[in-house]
Design an enzyme around this catalytic site. Structure first.
Site, PDB file in Angstrom:
ATOM      1  N   GLU A   7      -1.719  -9.111   3.305  1.00 38.42           N
ATOM      2  CA  GLU A   7      -1.586  -9.647   4.663  1.00 38.42           C
ATOM      3  C   GLU A   7      -2.931  -9.982   5.307  1.00 38.42           C
ATOM      4  OE1 GLU A   7      -1.077  -6.527   3.775  1.00 38.42           O
ATOM      5  OE2 GLU A   7      -1.528  -5.083   5.346  1.00 38.42           O
ATOM      6  N   HIS A  60      -3.695  -5.048   0.236  1.00 42.51           N
ATOM      7  CA  HIS A  60      -3.088  -5.593   1.458  1.00 42.51           C
ATOM      8  C   HIS A  60      -3.194  -7.118   1.463  1.00 42.51           C
ATOM      9  CE1 HIS A  60      -2.732  -1.792   3.821  1.00 42.51           C
ATOM     10  NE2 HIS A  60      -3.651  -1.410   2.952  1.00 42.51           N
ATOM     11  N   CYS A 106       0.841  -1.204   0.000  1.00 41.63           N
ATOM     12  CA  CYS A 106       0.000   0.000   0.000  1.00 41.63           C
ATOM     13  C   CYS A 106       0.878   1.257   0.000  1.00 41.63           C
ATOM     14  CB  CYS A 106      -0.996  -0.039   1.143  1.00 41.63           C
ATOM     15  SG  CYS A 106      -2.457   0.953   0.771  1.00 41.63           S
TER      16      CYS A 106
HETATM   17  N1  GLN Z   1      -1.945   6.673   2.594  1.00 42.71           N
HETATM   18  C1  GLN Z   1      -2.027   5.897   1.406  1.00 42.71           C
HETATM   19  C2  GLN Z   1      -3.368   6.061   0.720  1.00 42.71           C
HETATM   20  O1  GLN Z   1      -4.331   6.459   1.352  1.00 42.71           O
HETATM   21  C3  GLN Z   1      -1.748   4.433   1.683  1.00 42.71           C
HETATM   22  C4  GLN Z   1      -2.718   3.803   2.635  1.00 42.71           C
HETATM   23  C5  GLN Z   1      -2.225   2.519   3.240  1.00 42.71           C
HETATM   24  O2  GLN Z   1      -1.038   2.256   3.281  1.00 42.71           O
HETATM   25  N2  GLN Z   1      -3.133   1.720   3.783  1.00 42.71           N
HETATM   26  O3  GLN Z   1      -3.506   5.796  -0.436  1.00 42.71           O
END
Ligand code: GLN
Length: 573
Positions: A552, A550, A416
Site C-alpha cells: 500500500e 506493505h 504484514c
Molecule cells: N506485528 C507484526 C510484526 O512485527 C506485523 C507488523 C505489521 O503488520 N506492520 O512482525
C-alpha cells in the site's frame, strides 16, 4: 532547471495552517507539488511536525493515523503518503522531521562538544537546525560528530546563505508543510525559522497559509473573521502570507475573497478557495483552475507560461467519475478510524478506479468477530483485507475471518500481520497445530510458525528498530503474485524481482515451509539475501495472497499497485 537559459535557484514554499486542524494541508501541499511538477519542475515535499517523538513509529494510530514508511526505512507521518501518491516522487528520511529529531540533533551535538562552550538556546540553535533542514542541508543525526558547521544564520549576508543553499539542493522547489495550527506554543520555533528564511531568501520563498471559512447556519452566512485572526497571528510572528487558501463548505463569491484580500494584505488573485470536493484527487485541478500555481510563480518572479493540460491526471479523474459499479470490500482490523489504514484505503480506491469499479470499503472490527457472527459480518462483501498491526488485541477475530474467507473462497489479501494471520490460521486448521501462534503473541508457543527475526532478538530499543524500508523479493514464476506484477507495463516480461517496503519484527518460520507447501500454501516470494518468506498464496483459491511487506505504501494515482489491481479485479469478477 533552466529558465530562459539561466540556472534557477531553488525556491521554497512554506505551507502553514490556521483556525483549526484537519483542513487538508497535506492535500494542498501535495497538490501544489503536483501542479509544479506538471510544469516540468523538480519538486520535493517535506513535513515538519511539532511533537517531541523522534518519529511517529512509536505512536498509536489513534494519535495521528497510519505510520507511513519511506523506501529508505523512515517511519513517517501519513501526509508523506499523499505526497507520494499525488506526485509519484520517492520521499526519504529527510522529508519527515519532528521537533524531537531537531532537539536530538542539537543535544547530541552539544554532548559532542561541537558548540564550543556556547549556551544552547531555542533561538538560534533550535531554529538554525530547523532552517538547515528546511533548506535541505541534509545533515544526518546519525553522523553527528562530522557535523556540517556551515552558518545558516545568514547574519545579514544573504548572498552567502544563498550560495550555500544552491550548492546543496537538487530541487527547483522544496515545499515544506508545517504540522499543527498557528498559535500553538510548540510550533513557534518553526514559525521563527520560516520568518528568518523569508528574510534571507527574499523572493525565493513563498508562504501559503490555509485557513477555514465557516458557514453559520443560523445566520446563513460565511464568516471570514477566523481567517483574519489567523493571518493577524501569523503577521504577529513576522510572517506575511503571500497566498491564502480558504477551506470552505460553501462557495465564496468574489466580494468575500476581496474582503479577505484587503483585510489580510494579500492580492485578490492570491486568495484561493478550496471547497469540499467528492475526491481529494480533484483538488489539484480545482487549484489549477483558480491559478494557485500561477500565483506562486508570479510571486517568485518566474514567467507563468502555458497551463499544463495534466492529461493523465484528468484521464484518471474521468475514470473515477465513470466508475459506477460498486465492489464491496471488508477491512478487518482493530483501529476504527479512517486514517488508521489510509494507504490501504487509497490503494483499494485507486485500484478500483483502474478496474472501472467503485471500491466500497467496510470496516470490520476484528475484536468483535466471532465464529458465530463472522458470516454475518462479512455478508455481502466480495473481498477481504486482513490488516497489518501489532500485539494480541483483535488477532483471534482476524484468524476467524481468514478461516471463513479461505473455506468460502472469498478473495483475501493479508498484509504484514494479516499475512501472518493467514499463516497461523493455516497451521491451526490445515496442518493441525491447534496451538500455532506468532512468537509476538505467545513467546512460548510450541508451534511458532511466525517467529522473531534473528537480528531482532538482541534489540531492546523500540523506535526505528524494526525491519524497515524497501527490500528485494524474488517472485516464483507462474504464481498469482508473479502474474500480477507481470501485467504491469513497468515489468519487463520475465523479470521476477521486485522491491517493496517493510515494517515488521516477526517473520514466517522456515522450519515449517515444506509442510505448508505440501498442504497447499505456497511461499512464492522470497527475499534472496535473508531467505525470508515475503509472499504466501493458496493457488487453488480464487485469490488468497499474503505479503509480509506493505504494497500500500507504493500505490500512486498514476501507478496503482499491481497486487491491489489484481486483488480488486478478483473481487469484482
Ligand atoms: N506485528 C507484526 C510484526 O512485527 C506485523 C507488523 C505489521 O503488520 N506492520 O512482525
Amino acid at each position: 532547471m533552466t529558465i530562459r537559459g539561466k540556472e534557477m535557484d531553488t525556491k521554497y514554499i512554506f505551507v502553514t495552517g490556521g483556525v483549526v486542524s484537519s483542513l487538508g494541508k497535506g492535500i494542498i501541499s501535495a497538490s501544489i507539488g503536483k501542479l509544479l511538477q506538471a510544469r516540468g519542475y523538480k519538486v520535493t515535499i517535506q513535513k515538519f511536525d511539532p511533537y517531541i517523538n523522534i518519529d511517529p513509529g512509536t505512536l498509536n494510530p489513534y494519535e495521528h493515523g497510519e505510520c507511513y514508511v519511506t523506501e529508505d526505512g523512515m517511519e513517517t507521518d501519513l501526509d508523506l503518503g499523499h505526497y507520494e501518491r499525488f506526485t509519484g516522487i520517492h520521499t526519504t528520511r529527510h522529508n519527515s522531521i519532528t521537533t524531537g529529531r531537531i532537539y536530538k540533533t542539537v543535544i547530541d551535538r552539544e554532548r559532542h562538544g561541537d558548540y564550543l562552550g556556547k549556551t544552547i538556546q531555542v533561538v538560534p540553535h533550535i531554529t538554525d537546525e530547523i532552517k538547515r533542514r528546511m533548506l535541505r542541508m541534509e545533515v544526518d543525526e546519525l553522523t553527528s560528530g562530522q557535523v556540517d558547521k556551515s552558518d545558516v544564520n545568514g547574519k545579514g549576508n544573504n548572498s552567502s546563505t544563498r550560495q550555500l543553499v544552491n550548492s546543496l539542493t537538487e530541487y527547483d522547489f522544496v515545499i515544506t508543510e508545517v504540522g499543527g495550527t498557528i498559535g500553538d506554543i510548540e510550533s513557534a520555533p518553526f514559525m521563527e525559522a520560516i520568518r528568518q528564511l523569508r528574510w534571507q531568501l527574499g523572493r525565493d520563498a513563498v508562504c501559503v497559509h490555509l485557513t477555514y471559512v465557516p458557514y453559520l447556519k443560523a445566520a446563513d452566512e460565511l464568516k471570514t473573521k477566523p481567517t483574519q485572526h489567523s493571518v493577524k497571528e501569523l503577521q504577529g510572528m513576522g510572517i506575511q502570507p503571500d497566498i491564502l487558501v480558504l477551506r470552505t463548505e460553501r462557495h465564496l463569491d468574489d466580494s468575500m475573497r476581496l474582503k479577505v484580500a484587503s483585510f489580510c494584505n494579500v492580492d485578490l488573485e492570491c486568495v484561493v478557495q478550496s471547497e469540499d470536493v467528492p475526491s481529494i484527487y480533484e483538488v489539484p485541478v480545482r487549484m489549477q483552475r483558480q491559478g494557485l500555481d500561477a500565483a506562486i510563480l508570479r510571486k517568485i518572479g518566474i514567467p507563468v507560461g502555458e497551463t499544463p493540460a495534466m492529461k493523465p491526471w484528468n484521464n484518471f479523474l474521468q475514470k473515477q467519475r465513470d466508475a459506477a459499479r460498486e465492489v464491496h470490500i471488508a477491512l478487518v482490523g482493530k483501529y476504527d478510524l479512517q486514517d488508521a489504514y489510509k494507504s490501504i484505503r487509497e490503494s483499494l480506491n485507486l485500484a478500483g478506479i483502474y478496474n472501472d469499479v467503485k471500491a466500497k470499503i467496510h470496516f470490520v472490527n476484528s475484536e468483535e468477530v466471532t465464529e458465530g457472527n463472522v458470516a454475518e459480518k462479512l455478508n455481502g462483501v466480495t473481498g477481504v483485507v486482513i490488516c497489518p498491526g501489532f500485539g494480541q488485541r483483535g488477532i483471534e477475530g482476524k484468524i476467524i475471518a481468514t478461516e471463513y474467507t479461505r473455506t468460502h473462497d472469498i478473495p483475501t489479501f493479508g498484509i504484514c500481520l494479516g499475512m501472518q494471520m493467514m499463516v497461523i490460521e493455516f497451521a491451526r486448521n490445515v496442518l493441525g497445530y491447534k496451538d500455532a501462534n506468532s512468537a509476538e503473541m505467545n513467546p512460548d508457543t510450541p508451534h511458532n510458525v511466525i517467529d522473531m527475526m534473528e537480528e531482532q532478538k538482541s534489540i531492546t530499543e523500540m523506535g526505528g528498530t524494526m525491519r524497515l524500508g524497501a527490500y528485494e523479493c524474488e517472485l516464483q514464476e507462474g504464481s498469482r503474485a508473479y502474474e500480477a506484477y507481470n501485467v504491469q507495463e513497468s515489468m519487463v516480461n520475465g523479470q521476477c524481482s521486485i522491491k517493496e517496503r517493510h515494517r515488521h519484527r516477526y517473520e514466517f518460520n522456515n522450519k515449517y515451509k515444506e509442510e505448508y507447501e505440501a498442504k497447499g500454501m505456497k511461499c512464492v516470494g522470497i527475499n534472496p539475501a535473508a531467505d525470508l518468506v515475503e509472499i504466501v498464496e493458496i493457488p487453488t483459491l480464487k485469490w488468497f495472497v499474503g505479503t509480509q511487506f506493505h504494497p500500500e505504501y507504493s500505490s500512486t494515482v498514476l501507478h496503482p499497485h499491481p497486487l491491489f489491481m489484481s486483488f480488486v479485479k478478483a473481487c469484482s469478477e
